[in-house]
Motif scaffolding. Structure first.
Motif, PDB file in Angstrom:
ATOM      1  N   PRO A  51       0.862  -1.189   0.000  1.00  0.00           N
ATOM      2  CA  PRO A  51       0.000   0.000   0.000  1.00  0.00           C
ATOM      3  C   PRO A  51       0.898   1.238   0.000  1.00  0.00           C
ATOM      4  N   PRO A  52       0.445   2.339  -0.601  1.00  0.00           N
ATOM      5  CA  PRO A  52       1.308   3.523  -0.708  1.00  0.00           C
ATOM      6  C   PRO A  52       1.931   3.985   0.609  1.00  0.00           C
ATOM      7  N   ASP A  53       1.193   3.941   1.711  1.00  0.00           N
ATOM      8  CA  ASP A  53       1.777   4.389   2.985  1.00  0.00           C
ATOM      9  C   ASP A  53       2.886   3.465   3.458  1.00  0.00           C
ATOM     10  N   MET A  54       2.759   2.173   3.191  1.00  0.00           N
ATOM     11  CA  MET A  54       3.821   1.222   3.553  1.00  0.00           C
ATOM     12  C   MET A  54       5.043   1.434   2.655  1.00  0.00           C
ATOM     13  N   TRP A  55       4.813   1.705   1.362  1.00  0.00           N
ATOM     14  CA  TRP A  55       5.930   1.963   0.459  1.00  0.00           C
ATOM     15  C   TRP A  55       6.678   3.221   0.908  1.00  0.00           C
ATOM     16  N   GLU A  56       5.930   4.245   1.314  1.00  0.00           N
ATOM     17  CA  GLU A  56       6.549   5.491   1.801  1.00  0.00           C
ATOM     18  C   GLU A  56       7.466   5.235   2.987  1.00  0.00           C
ATOM     19  N   ARG A  57       7.104   4.299   3.822  1.00  0.00           N
ATOM     20  CA  ARG A  57       7.883   4.044   5.038  1.00  0.00           C
ATOM     21  C   ARG A  57       8.986   3.022   4.839  1.00  0.00           C
ATOM     22  N   LYS A  60      10.697   3.717   0.018  1.00  0.00           N
ATOM     23  CA  LYS A  60      11.130   5.017  -0.494  1.00  0.00           C
ATOM     24  C   LYS A  60      12.358   5.599   0.229  1.00  0.00           C
ATOM     25  N   ARG A  92       4.299   9.470  -5.876  1.00  0.00           N
ATOM     26  CA  ARG A  92       5.207   9.326  -4.738  1.00  0.00           C
ATOM     27  C   ARG A  92       6.646   9.073  -5.172  1.00  0.00           C
TER      28      ARG A  92
END
Length: 104
Positions: A51-57, A60, A92
């Motif tokens: 999920p995008p929030d997991m990828w951000e953490r 990335k 992102r």
């Protein structure tokens, strides 16, 4: 220890491990450039599954760390970022510091 479990049960350990891996990958990329590579592509093979929030953490920051370390030593070498299944991450991906974003 798996990354999937580590992000919930031992996040500090996983962050340390990922940072060490990013540094080792950056060193290897610099070696490739010094050996004649004209362009580098980073593959985040499973990034599109997060999920995008997991990828951000969990992805990335370490991509940015690799890019920053490589750019310090190989400023002229273009870096491409490809994430398998990246449709939900395109916005992102733009501030990772890479020169080119590969589309899936």
């Amino acid at each position: 220890f798996s990354a999937g479990e580590g992000c919930h049960t031992a996040p500090h350990l996983l962050q340390t491990l990922l940072s060490h891996l990013a540094q080792a990958i950056a060193d290897y990329v610099v070696f490739q450039v010094e050996s004649g590579a004209h362009c580098i592509q980073i593959f985040d093979s499973w990034g599109g599954q997060l999920p995008p929030d997991m990828w951000e953490r969990w992805s990335k920051p370490y991509i940015k760390e690799i890019v920053d370390l490589v750019k310090k030593r190989c400023l002229e070498t273009p870096i491409v970022l490809y994430i398998n299944g990246n449709g939900g991450l395109l916005e992102r991906m733009k501030d990772t510091g890479v020169d080119v974003i590969g589309l899936d």
